[in-house]
Motif scaffolding. Structure first.
Motif, PDB file in Angstrom:
ATOM      1  N   THR A  87     -17.768  28.137  93.307  1.00 18.47           N
ATOM      2  CA  THR A  87     -18.968  28.253  94.127  1.00 18.47           C
ATOM      3  C   THR A  87     -19.824  29.424  93.647  1.00 18.47           C
ATOM      4  O   THR A  87     -19.313  30.517  93.442  1.00 18.47           O
ATOM      5  N   THR A  88     -21.112  29.181  93.496  1.00 19.29           N
ATOM      6  CA  THR A  88     -21.996  30.212  92.930  1.00 19.29           C
ATOM      7  C   THR A  88     -22.682  31.022  94.030  1.00 19.29           C
ATOM      8  O   THR A  88     -23.899  31.005  94.160  1.00 19.29           O
ATOM      9  N   SER A  89     -21.877  31.714  94.815  1.00 19.56           N
ATOM     10  CA  SER A  89     -22.472  32.477  95.909  1.00 19.56           C
ATOM     11  C   SER A  89     -22.233  33.966  95.768  1.00 19.56           C
ATOM     12  O   SER A  89     -22.350  34.714  96.729  1.00 19.56           O
TER      13      SER A  89
ATOM     14  N   LYS B 215     -22.749  28.741 102.221  1.00 15.18           N
ATOM     15  CA  LYS B 215     -22.430  30.100 102.665  1.00 15.18           C
ATOM     16  C   LYS B 215     -23.544  31.086 102.395  1.00 15.18           C
ATOM     17  O   LYS B 215     -23.507  32.199 102.895  1.00 15.18           O
ATOM     18  N   CYS B 216     -24.450  30.741 101.514  1.00 14.52           N
ATOM     19  CA  CYS B 216     -25.391  31.759 101.051  1.00 14.52           C
ATOM     20  C   CYS B 216     -26.818  31.245 101.124  1.00 14.52           C
ATOM     21  O   CYS B 216     -27.176  30.287 100.443  1.00 14.52           O
TER      22      CYS B 216
ATOM     23  N   SER C 235     -22.615  25.160 110.359  1.00 13.30           N
ATOM     24  CA  SER C 235     -23.527  24.093 109.930  1.00 13.30           C
ATOM     25  C   SER C 235     -22.744  22.836 109.586  1.00 13.30           C
ATOM     26  O   SER C 235     -21.526  22.887 109.375  1.00 13.30           O
ATOM     27  N   MET C 236     -23.444  21.725 109.508  1.00 13.84           N
ATOM     28  CA  MET C 236     -22.804  20.494 109.063  1.00 13.84           C
ATOM     29  C   MET C 236     -22.360  20.623 107.609  1.00 13.84           C
ATOM     30  O   MET C 236     -21.438  19.957 107.165  1.00 13.84           O
TER      31      MET C 236
ATOM     32  N   SER D 210     -16.314  35.582 100.812  1.00 16.49           N
ATOM     33  CA  SER D 210     -16.577  35.552 102.250  1.00 16.49           C
ATOM     34  C   SER D 210     -16.037  36.796 102.949  1.00 16.49           C
ATOM     35  O   SER D 210     -16.517  37.165 104.012  1.00 16.49           O
ATOM     36  N   TYR D 211     -15.007  37.425 102.385  1.00 18.41           N
ATOM     37  CA  TYR D 211     -14.446  38.618 103.034  1.00 18.41           C
ATOM     38  C   TYR D 211     -15.019  39.916 102.469  1.00 18.41           C
ATOM     39  O   TYR D 211     -14.683  41.002 102.944  1.00 18.41           O
ATOM     40  N   GLY D 212     -15.805  39.802 101.404  1.00 18.17           N
ATOM     41  CA  GLY D 212     -16.357  41.019 100.803  1.00 18.17           C
ATOM     42  C   GLY D 212     -15.275  41.968 100.314  1.00 18.17           C
ATOM     43  O   GLY D 212     -15.432  43.178 100.367  1.00 18.17           O
TER      44      GLY D 212
END
Ligand code: TRP
Length: 337
Positions: free
Chosen positions: A11-13, A51-52, A132-133, A208-210
């Protein structure tokens, strides 16, 4: 007989981190270099949108993660290396699969459940608040990624195994309804690695947890990050437990079996945390020194990366357009005359 296919995406976030390397890039590149498989590796930029919502982060991360793959030995001439959003057939397939997916199964998906649990913890009146969906349907998009190329083996971290199982379930339902179109994929989890890689705070290393350690920061920053890994208050000379130690766990992911045994002994003999971290830095840095230079070079030449991805998309679409054509037929989206 044609080779079995390996497929994985990142994932490119955010910036590529050690967890991406250990969980996906390293096993995937190894599998591709063995010549045993037909490999498909991609940048999950549609997944990033879940997520981003910072467009610049998604954009920069796409460059960084592509450059990381290339710097770490991926050969775009022997594998199919592409960007998810360059393949319009993927979201089309995702819709077909959405119609084959039991809602109840999605209720059990980790990513969604974790958000519900968090809302519960905060005593939120609406347990679906902020969900979100996109997040809810995340495993379906992932199934489309995999089934689009009929991949057999999916190198992922342990936390993704559930998604592969859901993908099999969805594929089975589709095959049962419309005939055998899909191979049932299997997760390929790095044997040497007991768990998902730990982050700075001991939880899973995740954007997501940084709590991530970037793969390609400067040497100085790598050292700084490693020094931030959480430890307990045991003094030098006091016996340390390997079981609950993020330092040990990350060591294990980069070390040979022999080096791991040595570090286990050192823990038993009360190695100082500072010393263990120093050795960890040296171990990781040695492995990343060479790729780091290549990485910096690619980051300075984004046009080169773009060209590689476009070629990859052309290669990937040879498969995806053909499969989509037969799936459209199968579900009844056919020409009228
Ligand atoms: N969900 C994966 C992750 O966060 C990324 C991903 C998206 C993926 N699609 C995939 C991995 C398909 C393997 C196969 O790590």
């Amino acid at each position: 007989m044609s080779k079995q296919r390996v497929l994985t995406g990142i994932t490119t976030s955010g910036a590529p981190h050690l967890g991406n390397y250990v969980g996906a890039i390293r096993p995937a590149v190894e599998a591709s270099l063995s010549g045993e498989f037909d490999s498909f590796f991609f940048l999950a930029d549609y997944h990033a949108l879940i997520k981003c919502q910072d467009p610049d982060v998604v954009h920069q991360s796409t460059l960084e993660i592509a450059a990381a793959w290339l710097a770490l030995g991926l050969d775009p001439t022997t594998v199919t290396f592409y960007r998810q959003s360059d393949i319009p057939e993927i979201p089309q397939l995702a819709w077909f699969l959405t119609c084959m997916t039991a809602k109840g199964m999605m209720n059990r998906a980790h990513a969604y459940k974790a958000s519900v649990d968090e809302n519960q913890r905060q005593s939120s009146a609406d347990l679906d608040q902020g969900i979100s969906m996109g997040l809810y349907s995340y495993p379906i998009l992932m199934a489309a990624d995999i089934l689009m190329f009929n991949a057999h083996h999916i190198p992922v971290g342990k936390d993704q195994i559930q998604h592969i199982e859901m993908c099999r379930d969805i594929a089975m339902r589709f095959n049962h309804t419309y005939g055998e179109h899909f191979v049932l994929p299997e997760a390929m989890v790095d044997e040497g690695e007991a768990k998902v890689l730990s982050g700075l705070d001991g939880r899973k290393m995740s954007k997501s947890y940084g709590n991530t350690i970037p793969l390609f920061s400067s040497e100085k920053k790598l050292k700084k990050h490693i020094n931030k890994i959480k430890t307990n208050l045991l003094e030098p000379g006091e016996r340390k437990n390997t079981e609950d130690s993020a330092v040990f766990q990350i060591w294990q992911a980069f070390a040979t079996a022999e080096q791991t045994a040595e570090m286990r002994d050192a823990f038993g003999n009360g190695i100082a945390w500072g010393e263990a971290k120093k050795q960890l830095f040296e171990l990781i840095n040695k492995q990343l020194e060479e790729p780091r230079e290549k990485y910096m070079d690619l980051i300075a030449n984004p046009g080169e990366v773009e060209a590689i991805l476009r070629q990859g998309a052309t290669k990937a679409r040879l498969h995806s357009t053909e499969l989509m054509m037969s799936l459209r037929q199968a579900v009844g989206l056919r020409r009228l005359g």
